[in-house]
Design an enzyme around this catalytic site. Sequence first.
Site, PDB file in Angstrom:
ATOM      1  N   CYS B  88       0.762  -1.220   0.044  1.00 11.33           N
ATOM      2  CA  CYS B  88       0.016   0.022  -0.042  1.00 11.33           C
ATOM      3  C   CYS B  88       0.905   1.314   0.067  1.00 11.33           C
ATOM      4  O   CYS B  88       1.636   1.681  -0.894  1.00 11.33           O
ATOM      5  CB  CYS B  88      -1.163  -0.242   1.216  1.00 11.33           C
ATOM      6  SG  CYS B  88      -2.268   0.928   1.167  1.00 11.33           S
ATOM      7  N   HIS B 202      -3.950  -5.062  -0.279  1.00 12.03           N
ATOM      8  CA  HIS B 202      -3.453  -5.471   1.165  1.00 12.03           C
ATOM      9  C   HIS B 202      -3.611  -7.067   1.250  1.00 12.03           C
ATOM     10  O   HIS B 202      -4.616  -7.534   1.464  1.00 12.03           O
ATOM     11  CB  HIS B 202      -4.310  -4.864   2.194  1.00 12.03           C
ATOM     12  CG  HIS B 202      -4.148  -3.447   2.559  1.00 12.03           C
ATOM     13  ND1 HIS B 202      -3.204  -3.100   3.379  1.00 12.03           N
ATOM     14  CD2 HIS B 202      -4.788  -2.308   2.135  1.00 12.03           C
ATOM     15  CE1 HIS B 202      -3.235  -1.637   3.214  1.00 12.03           C
ATOM     16  NE2 HIS B 202      -4.381  -1.241   2.599  1.00 12.03           N
ATOM     17  N   GLU B 204      -2.542  -8.927   3.488  1.00 11.85           N
ATOM     18  CA  GLU B 204      -3.000  -9.386   4.793  1.00 11.85           C
ATOM     19  C   GLU B 204      -4.347  -9.403   5.071  1.00 11.85           C
ATOM     20  O   GLU B 204      -4.615  -9.896   5.976  1.00 11.85           O
ATOM     21  CB  GLU B 204      -1.921  -8.536   5.818  1.00 11.85           C
ATOM     22  CG  GLU B 204      -2.808  -7.039   5.920  1.00 11.85           C
ATOM     23  CD  GLU B 204      -2.316  -6.144   5.033  1.00 11.85           C
ATOM     24  OE1 GLU B 204      -1.568  -6.646   3.829  1.00 11.85           O
ATOM     25  OE2 GLU B 204      -2.414  -4.924   5.149  1.00 11.85           O
TER      26      GLU B 204
END
Lengths: 256, 224
Positions: B88, B202, B204
């Site tokens: 990001c 993202h 994650e």
Amino acid sequence: MGLAKRIIPCLDVTAGRVVKGVNFVNLVDAGDPVEIARRYDEQGADELTFLDITATSDDRDLILHIIEAVAAQVFIPLTVGGGVRAVEDVRRLLHAGADKVTINTAAVFNPQLVKNCSDRFGSQCIVVAIDAKQTVWGATPAWEIFTHGGRKPTGLDAVAWARKMQGLGAGEILLTSMDRDGAKIGFDLNLTRAISDTLTIPVIASGGVGNLQHLVDGVKLGGADAVLAASIFHFGEYTVEQAKKHMREQGIEVRL
Amino acid sequence: MPVLSEVADVAIIDYGMGNLLSVSKAFEHVAPQSKIIVTSDPAVIAAATRVVFPGVGAMPDCMRELKQRGLTEAVKQAAASKPFLGICLGMQALFVHSEEGDCAGLGLLSGKVRRFPAAAMRDEHGQKLKVPHIGWNQVHQTAMGAKPHPLWAGIEDGARFYFVHSYYAEPASQDVVAGFTRYPFAFTCAVAQDMLFAVQFHPEKSQAAGLRLLANFVTWDGLR
């Protein structure tokens, strides 16, 4: 193909449990937050929203532990709100594993809080929650904002307020129709459309979902970027996957 | 000179910007045997086998925090010398310049970071597209040379990842583009250069596809 419309199951949490009420009262136990979060993740939920509806400050820290436990097991975005009053509250929730934080009542009493939080943490993680109720101000339909979990009127117009929140750095609006919340008769589509049309930031429609077509209507007629629902998922009426399949059949792009 | 008791398999750079817990939990999930350290110590970053540069928030704050914590050089050296993953804002900061706050970046990649232009935000049906770009969008992998990048292993071309951003990177050279996404125009969402890989989305927070990318990174030797 492009950005998918999101389905967001909402978990109202108090005393460490998920509960569901009608028009913000008459709460019924719906289960363990971590267990429910895992189930929705497996069903393909795009995001999860936790609203801490605990009335007293004593139990505030409980939500932090719940978010930590969920964040260790569920790898989709987590939004948390309820009782957020200060920059420090936002910091603690983000630190516990929340990706976004919703600010509701405190934004009305201190709009600068929204700016302070978005300046500090980025607007992408600041969601302003608006609880609105239809009212009559002059000839045109309008919606008034309520605070304190829908108990206190403010005299503020929801459309103008949403624009103001966008200007102060909100990254997203979580819009709940109090007239519809828990009533299972569908979103207030006029309210959703009015807010979505006036903003350039995404709008999450909330309040009133009773069947899968209501989700479709929220996107197609209300112009919502995401749809939030609670009871249709909590009590096993529908899975998130069923909801997405229905939306796709109706021509809405979803993540399946 | 402090003695490093442990060498991190994965050092996650902590510069006060971001969802570090989410990133570290996701790595712990995909690599339970690995030593994952969240750190703002340049020595730990220098000693680590691989480095993750996460970040959410605004670019000027990012550059200021890196500088104040004495991490600017550590990030640059790690990005040039070992498997390195930017996420990001950690991708945007690698470029020369960002429109966000008219701010200079680290300059490891040629190109700039731009804001989604309000005038262009309409889909093919004329519907308004919102900014920030929030949600799950498709990532189209680009063929870089003869074979796909190793970090895409086991991930379907066009898989959806979670995005949340108002700015996007515009590399000066197509050679570094590892993936793109449409909103509504095609923008670069993944770049690769030597041992550096960086993504706008993202991983994650992108469920199975994202965890696979992180797992690929943990075992990546830095080669193509």
